[in-house]
Design an enzyme around this catalytic site. Structure first.
Site, PDB file in Angstrom:
ATOM      1  N   SER A  69      -9.626   1.854   3.132  1.00 22.84           N
ATOM      2  CA  SER A  69      -8.771   2.598   2.239  1.00 22.84           C
ATOM      3  C   SER A  69      -7.751   1.747   1.487  1.00 22.84           C
ATOM      4  O   SER A  69      -7.155   2.240   0.527  1.00 22.84           O
ATOM      5  CB  SER A  69      -8.024   3.672   3.050  1.00 22.84           C
ATOM      6  OG  SER A  69      -7.170   3.069   4.005  1.00 22.84           O
ATOM      7  N   LYS A 102       0.860  -1.181   0.000  1.00 18.55           N
ATOM      8  CA  LYS A 102       0.000   0.000   0.000  1.00 18.55           C
ATOM      9  C   LYS A 102       0.899   1.234   0.000  1.00 18.55           C
ATOM     10  O   LYS A 102       1.935   1.248   0.685  1.00 18.55           O
ATOM     11  CB  LYS A 102      -0.875  -0.037   1.261  1.00 18.55           C
ATOM     12  CG  LYS A 102      -1.879   1.105   1.370  1.00 18.55           C
ATOM     13  CD  LYS A 102      -2.743   0.935   2.626  1.00 18.55           C
ATOM     14  CE  LYS A 102      -3.814   2.001   2.748  1.00 18.55           C
ATOM     15  NZ  LYS A 102      -4.654   1.817   3.961  1.00 18.55           N
ATOM     16  N   SER A 145      -9.772  -0.553   7.305  1.00 14.76           N
ATOM     17  CA  SER A 145      -9.218  -0.447   5.948  1.00 14.76           C
ATOM     18  C   SER A 145      -8.500  -1.659   5.386  1.00 14.76           C
ATOM     19  O   SER A 145      -8.171  -1.678   4.207  1.00 14.76           O
ATOM     20  CB  SER A 145      -8.268   0.743   5.866  1.00 14.76           C
ATOM     21  OG  SER A 145      -9.022   1.917   5.722  1.00 14.76           O
TER      22      SER A 145
HETATM   23  N1  GLN Z   1     -13.033   4.226   6.705  1.00 18.75           N
HETATM   24  C1  GLN Z   1     -12.401   4.627   7.933  1.00 18.75           C
HETATM   25  C2  GLN Z   1     -11.947   6.058   7.837  1.00 18.75           C
HETATM   26  O1  GLN Z   1     -12.173   6.654   6.836  1.00 18.75           O
HETATM   27  C3  GLN Z   1     -11.236   3.714   8.236  1.00 18.75           C
HETATM   28  C4  GLN Z   1     -10.055   4.006   7.418  1.00 18.75           C
HETATM   29  C5  GLN Z   1      -8.876   3.175   7.781  1.00 18.75           C
HETATM   30  O2  GLN Z   1      -9.007   2.133   8.405  1.00 18.75           O
HETATM   31  N2  GLN Z   1      -7.712   3.662   7.405  1.00 18.75           N
HETATM   32  O3  GLN Z   1     -11.388   6.600   8.755  1.00 18.75           O
END
Ligand code: GLN
Length: 484
Positions: free
Chosen positions: A151, A76, A175
């Protein structure tokens, strides 16, 4: 070769059926052919990958190869990679070339894994649909009109489309698990502190945790074994030995007690998703597990608490991007204030800006006690709920996401609905527990994930529980037709 799991590729390399160079070439060809439809990659490092593959082949000739030596993977684009752009999906870091490797990257390099490139993601890991990236959205390989989740959507889509056998992701509120669920792969968010955060660009430091994404639990076990471990450069890294996560995968499940939180099966859960999850739980009963209804009474407080804590920490972490030290700098600033405000205004997208504003507000004098402090207290209540549950059960199971993948564009203008995508995953981060998502079937033709939650440092138990299911079923082997 692309249909094989990491475990199978590792065996093939060891048996001399193919070289790492051949394997790497095969995956790079798939990336070239399919990535334009998916947009899963931000950067492809083909030449470096081939050089690393040749080095892995030599290492094998010297008899110094481990299970991941010569196996292609992707990172990532939140993990710093020496000499390679690390963008975090943001204009702010669009031209940032990291001067060092993150610990996770270094450890996987040492294990001999071959990085093919860096994957697309929501900007600074803020999102659940991979639509906030500077580089455009990622498409779900099961249906290109749908989001892959976020994400870590680039990593999930790349694994699901067989452009790589494994990937790294990060999980602050879901994410790793949510995109794994929406793309039909297996992803593990380890216990907070199990995997070093050093060199992993910070979003919300008390929640962020890196972890593996792959087709099977067995592959996640192989990756986690290389990624985990104490790191003196991360003060929250856990100083405890890393078990061999693959050693005990094959034990029977007899006697395993699975808790089903009633709050995870109520309002808001899509009916077709619920049915698939129930079928998976029935399969677990067949495998010898016992299921018990439990309650996590403070579940409904997880999202509100998270959306105070995560923005608060992000507003502080992202203060370093000021146009002075590194990252985007505006043209011809009038004065210092203009430099700060325009550099930040131009460098950050709308979701990141929203979170910085919310977080700065929540931390300001007079509001701290009302918001941040209260959210921290809720966090404790949530952890206590889990601890009570783990006195009764070994593992907690439920849906990973309330719905299957949704349409690109469907929720971008509605942050609250988007935030609800993580309703079942966020509490796990607030408590610092490990959570795993595995594919357990389809609803409306799209993958459904089952989430398994374990007590602290019970990654081995989660991997084992998932692996036994995967030995009895073949959902994790299904490939999206266009990428089979
Ligand atoms: N969707 C959540 C957020 O926007 C989690 C994102 C993540 O785990 N990085 O904060």
């Amino acid at each position: 070769m692309h249909e094989k799991t990491i475990a199978q590729l590792s065996a093939g390399l060891a048996a001399g059926e193919f070289s790492s160079e051949e394997l790497t070439r095969a995956f790079l060809e798939r990336v070239e052919r399919f990535n334009p439809q998916l947009n899963a990659f931000i950067t492809v490092t083909a030449e470096a990958a081939l050089a690393r593959a040749r080095a892995a082949d030599q290492r094998r000739h010297r008899d110094e190869a481990g299970p991941l030596t010569g196996v292609p993977i992707v990172h990532k684009d939140i993990f710093c990679t020496e000499g390679v752009r690390t963008s975090c999906g943001s204009r702010m870091l669009d031209r940032f070339v990291a001067p060092y490797d993150a610990t996770v990257v270094e450890k996987l390099n040492t294990a001999g894994a071959v990085m093919l490139g860096k994957t697309n993601m929501d900007e600074f890991a803020m999102g659940s649909s991979n639509e906030t990236s500077l580089y455009g959205p990622v498409h779900n390989p099961w249906d290109l009109a749908m989001v892959p989740g976020g994400s870590s959507g680039g990593s999930a889509a790349a694994v699901a489309a067989r452009l790589t056998p494994g990937a790294t992701g990060t999980d602050t509120g879901g994410s790793i698990r949510q995109p794994a669920a929406l793309c039909g792969i297996t992803g593990l968010k380890p216990t907070y502190g199990r995997v070093s955060r050093w060199g992993m660009i910070a979003y919300a430091s008390s929640l962020d945790q890196g972890g593996p994404m792959a087709r099977s639990a067995e592959d996640c076990a192989l990756l986690l074994g290389a990624m985990a471990g104490f790191d003196p450069r991360d003060s929250t890294s856990a100083d405890r030995p890393v078990p061999d996560y693959t050693a005990l995968l094959d034990r029977p499940l007899d006697g395993l007690k699975i808790g089903l939180p009633k709050e995870y099966f109520g309002e808001g859960l899509d009916g077709a998703v619920a049915q698939v999850v129930e079928e998976a739980i029935a399969e677990y009963r067949k495998l010898g597990a016992e299921t018990v209804e439990i309650s996590l009474p403070n579940s409904r407080l997880a999202i509100p608490a998270y959306y105070v804590i995560a923005p608060a920490e992000c507003s502080s972490n992202l203060a370093r991007f000021d146009g002075v030290r590194y990252g985007h700098r505006c043209e011809n600033p009038k004065d210092l204030l203009d430099l700060y405000t325009r550099s930040r205004g131009e460098g950050f997208g709308p979701e990141v800006t929203r979170r910085i504003l919310v977080g700065t507000f929540a931390l300001s004098a007079g509001y701290y006690d009302a918001y941040y402090l209260k959210a921290q207290q809720i966090r404790r209540l949530i952890s206590d709920d889990f601890q009570r549950a783990f006195q009764q059960v070994d593992v907690i199971a439920g849906p990973t996401s309330p719905t299957v993948a949704f349409k690109l564009g469907e929720k971008v203008d509605d942050p609250i609905t988007m935030y609800l995508s993580d309703i079942y995953t966020i509490a796990v981060n607030l408590a610092g527990l490990p959570g795993l998502s595995l594919p357990v079937g389809f609803a409306a033709g799209l993958p459904v994930g089952l989430q398994l939650i374990g007590d602290y440092f019970a990654e081995d138990r989660l991997l084992h529980t998932a692996h036994r299911y995967q030995q009895a079923t073949d959902w994790h082997l299904r490939a999206p037709a266009a990428f089979a």
